[in-house]
Each structure stands twice: as C-alpha cells, then as structure tokens.
Design a protein around this motif. Structure first.
Motif, PDB file in Angstrom:
ATOM      1  N   THR A 160       0.805  -1.218   0.000  1.00 39.40           N
ATOM      2  CA  THR A 160       0.000   0.000   0.000  1.00 39.40           C
ATOM      3  C   THR A 160       0.840   1.271   0.000  1.00 39.40           C
ATOM      4  OG1 THR A 160      -0.163  -0.233   2.404  1.00 39.40           O
ATOM      5  CG2 THR A 160      -2.012  -1.055   1.088  1.00 39.40           C
ATOM      6  N   GLY A 161       2.138   1.134   0.254  1.00 43.45           N
ATOM      7  CA  GLY A 161       2.989   2.323   0.237  1.00 43.45           C
ATOM      8  C   GLY A 161       4.467   1.962   0.221  1.00 43.45           C
ATOM      9  N   HIS A 181      20.320   7.274  -9.500  1.00 47.54           N
ATOM     10  CA  HIS A 181      20.891   5.940  -9.676  1.00 47.54           C
ATOM     11  C   HIS A 181      20.262   5.139 -10.805  1.00 47.54           C
ATOM     12  CE1 HIS A 181      22.957   6.511  -5.833  1.00 47.54           C
ATOM     13  NE2 HIS A 181      21.823   7.000  -5.375  1.00 47.54           N
ATOM     14  N   VAL A 182      19.026   5.439 -11.148  1.00 46.09           N
ATOM     15  CA  VAL A 182      18.336   4.687 -12.199  1.00 46.09           C
ATOM     16  C   VAL A 182      17.267   5.603 -12.804  1.00 46.09           C
ATOM     17  CG1 VAL A 182      16.677   3.711 -10.541  1.00 46.09           C
ATOM     18  CG2 VAL A 182      17.147   2.512 -12.687  1.00 46.09           C
ATOM     19  N   HIS A 183      17.000   5.420 -14.082  1.00 48.61           N
ATOM     20  CA  HIS A 183      16.143   6.374 -14.777  1.00 48.61           C
ATOM     21  C   HIS A 183      15.070   5.679 -15.621  1.00 48.61           C
ATOM     22  CE1 HIS A 183      19.324   9.239 -13.768  1.00 48.61           C
ATOM     23  NE2 HIS A 183      20.184   8.371 -14.273  1.00 48.61           N
ATOM     24  N   GLY A 184      14.087   6.463 -16.012  1.00 45.17           N
ATOM     25  CA  GLY A 184      13.086   6.049 -16.983  1.00 45.17           C
ATOM     26  C   GLY A 184      12.413   4.732 -16.676  1.00 45.17           C
ATOM     27  N   GLU A 185      12.355   3.873 -17.678  1.00 49.80           N
ATOM     28  CA  GLU A 185      11.666   2.598 -17.543  1.00 49.80           C
ATOM     29  C   GLU A 185      12.339   1.680 -16.532  1.00 49.80           C
ATOM     30  OE1 GLU A 185       8.716   1.602 -18.827  1.00 49.80           O
ATOM     31  OE2 GLU A 185       8.589   3.705 -19.418  1.00 49.80           O
ATOM     32  N   LYS A 186      13.661   1.796 -16.403  1.00 46.56           N
ATOM     33  CA  LYS A 186      14.372   0.959 -15.427  1.00 46.56           C
ATOM     34  C   LYS A 186      13.963   1.327 -14.000  1.00 46.56           C
ATOM     35  CE  LYS A 186      18.485  -0.293 -18.098  1.00 46.56           C
ATOM     36  NZ  LYS A 186      19.977  -0.269 -18.150  1.00 46.56           N
ATOM     37  N   LYS A 187      13.795   2.609 -13.762  1.00 45.35           N
ATOM     38  CA  LYS A 187      13.354   3.041 -12.431  1.00 45.35           C
ATOM     39  C   LYS A 187      11.930   2.580 -12.168  1.00 45.35           C
ATOM     40  CE  LYS A 187      12.338   7.381 -11.445  1.00 45.35           C
ATOM     41  NZ  LYS A 187      12.445   8.822 -11.087  1.00 45.35           N
ATOM     42  N   LYS A 188      11.080   2.722 -13.161  1.00 48.08           N
ATOM     43  CA  LYS A 188       9.688   2.288 -13.033  1.00 48.08           C
ATOM     44  C   LYS A 188       9.614   0.791 -12.750  1.00 48.08           C
ATOM     45  CE  LYS A 188       5.283   2.261 -15.550  1.00 48.08           C
ATOM     46  NZ  LYS A 188       4.608   2.647 -16.833  1.00 48.08           N
ATOM     47  N   ALA A 189      10.440   0.008 -13.457  1.00 52.43           N
ATOM     48  CA  ALA A 189      10.454  -1.439 -13.263  1.00 52.43           C
ATOM     49  C   ALA A 189      10.964  -1.811 -11.881  1.00 52.43           C
ATOM     50  CB  ALA A 189      11.312  -2.100 -14.339  1.00 52.43           C
ATOM     51  N   LEU A 190      11.971  -1.069 -11.390  1.00 58.55           N
ATOM     52  CA  LEU A 190      12.512  -1.340 -10.057  1.00 58.55           C
ATOM     53  C   LEU A 190      11.455  -1.089  -8.982  1.00 58.55           C
ATOM     54  CD1 LEU A 190      14.773  -1.966  -8.045  1.00 58.55           C
ATOM     55  CD2 LEU A 190      15.526   0.425  -8.269  1.00 58.55           C
ATOM     56  N   ILE A 191      10.726  -0.002  -9.108  1.00 58.69           N
ATOM     57  CA  ILE A 191       9.687   0.301  -8.120  1.00 58.69           C
ATOM     58  C   ILE A 191       8.586  -0.754  -8.158  1.00 58.69           C
ATOM     59  CG2 ILE A 191       7.894   1.961  -7.486  1.00 58.69           C
ATOM     60  CD1 ILE A 191       9.792   4.183  -8.434  1.00 58.69           C
ATOM     61  N   GLN A 192       8.213  -1.198  -9.350  1.00 63.36           N
ATOM     62  CA  GLN A 192       7.213  -2.261  -9.463  1.00 63.36           C
ATOM     63  C   GLN A 192       7.724  -3.555  -8.830  1.00 63.36           C
ATOM     64  OE1 GLN A 192       6.516  -2.323 -13.706  1.00 63.36           O
ATOM     65  NE2 GLN A 192       4.862  -0.807 -13.580  1.00 63.36           N
TER      66      GLN A 192
END
Length: 256
Positions: free
Chosen positions: A141-142, A173-184
């Motif tokens: 949830t967060g 440290h990480v950008h764009g789609e790679k950052k989005k994928a890491l958070i997911q």
C-alpha cells in the motif's frame, strides 16, 4: 512474541524474524548474513565483509545500531561508529572490548554490511508497507524512502532520518523505464515477504519491510517490522499513500 487482537501480533526479536526468512527459499536469498554477536563471529564476518552492522536483538527506531569496520589502509585497524561518534583501535581485542562497553550486557546481532545507495551524500533505505485487505489479499500500500541525517548511520525517522519520495531518491541511480520497473519489483517484493511470514504467522495483517539497495540495485532485507508506523507516509507531500495505508488499517479494525 506478544499477542493482543489477531491483527496486532508483534515479534520483537530480530533473530526470530530473521529465522522466519531463512527457513523459506523465497526469503533467505535476500537476507544478509546475520549471526549472534560474539568475538569469533565478529572477527570472521569482518574478515569476510570488512564492514558489518551490529544491532540490538530487540529495539526500535535504530537506537543502539553500530557500524563496524576492518580498515586495511596501511596498518590494519578496526573502528566503529555509534551515533556520530567514531572510535578507532589498533588491535582486535581492544576493539571488541570497546564494543562490549558500548552495547553493555544486551543481546546483539551482527549483520553483513550493505553499502547503501546515497542521496546527496546521505545513506537511504526503503520502507515497504504491506497490508492485508478486508478480503484477505496482501497488497503493498505504500513505499517510502528514508535518508539518514548527515553523519548518521541509521535512516529511521525517530533518529533524525528524513522520509522522502522513492522517485526522488532513486533518480540519481536509475532512470526512466528501469526506475519504473525497479519500483514495481519492490511492490511485488513486499507481497512476497508478507506471504513468507503468513506461512508461520497466519494472523499477521500488516508488515513493514525495510530494504537496502546496493550499487547493483539488489534489494536486501535489513529488517521486517511487524508493527510498522503508518504515520511516516504522512510526511510526504503527496498524501495518497498515507490515505491508502490508513484506509486499510480502518478496514482491518472492522474485520477484527
């Protein structure tokens, strides 16, 4: 372990919480080497990892956590940092004596040191809040970052750490789609760890997973909090996570 209502089960021992993870193949791969404090285990771990964290088996808010190192610049030395105080020793025996004086007679653990990513020179880690819905489904949830106060080794809010957006902390440290994928990935990671704990303690309804990322962006479990503070999410400018966390808490109370 103490119990009140079913939703409020609480595990205080970091050793017990670590064992839960080590007994599950999905959990143990993310646990840094952790042992009970003793001079032999300390020497072995420093020779292998060069840096470790020494933490009380029972305790909150990062109080009592010590960073210890074996330094190999010229003559070998040992040092530890407690709060903002650093002490250096020429011999291992003197080093252990100093550490024992700092921790007193309390039970402590030694954990392989993870070289955390930094934001503007400050170490940061990540709190993943995972809660069970009214229908019994686990959900992250967060997610919030916590940057240590300047010169400190712990990131906890109550020890001067600053709650921050994970997007901002990861940006260097990480950008764009790679950052989005890491958070997911972190969202899924939280649910995975919650399910590991549910196998042992089926009445848990929420946990907070404290994760450190190293230079390879590998998530390491620093600790699992079985009574996580939801109010840290209120420190973010965007209140949407806080509202979601609190709505799940209210729903849990209705169920129990």
């Amino acid at each position: 372990m103490t119990t009140g209502r079913k939703a409020s089960i609480f595990l205080s021992s970091k050793w017990v919480k670590t064992q839960v993870l080590l007994q599950d193949p999905k959990g143990k791969r993310y646990v840094p080497d952790t042992r009970r404090f003793g001079s032999a285990s300390l020497k072995s771990m420093l020779e292998r990892y060069h840096m470790v964290y020494i933490k009380p088996e029972r305790g909150t808010h990062g109080i009592g956590v010590i960073r210890a190192e074996q330094v190999r610049e010229g003559k070998q030395r040992y040092k530890y940092q407690y709060n903002k105080i650093t002490r250096t020793y020429e011999t291992f025996d003197a080093f252990v004596t100093g550490l024992r004086g700092a921790i007193g007679g309390k039970s402590y653990l030694i954990q392989k040191g993870i070289h955390l990513l930094k934001y503007q020179g400050r170490r940061f880690d990540i709190r993943i809040m995972v809660q069970k819905s009214s229908t019994g489904k686990w959900e992250t949830t967060g997610i919030i970052g916590r940057a240590a106060a300047p010169g400190k080794i712990v990131t906890n809010y109550h020890s001067g750490g600053r709650p921050m957006s994970i997007d901002l902390l990861l940006a260097a440290h990480v950008h764009g789609e790679k950052k989005k994928a890491l958070i997911q990935e972190l969202y899924r990671f939280g649910v995975t760890i919650a399910k590991v704990y549910q196998k042992k303690y089926p009445n848990f309804r929420q946990i907070g997973v404290d994760v450190g990322l190293d230079a390879s962006l590998t998530p390491w479990i620093i600790e699992v909090n079985t009574s996580p503070d939801p109010y840290i999410f209120n420190q973010l400018k965007d209140k949407s996570m806080y509202r979601k966390v609190m709505s799940f808490r209210r729903a849990q109370r209705k169920v129990t």
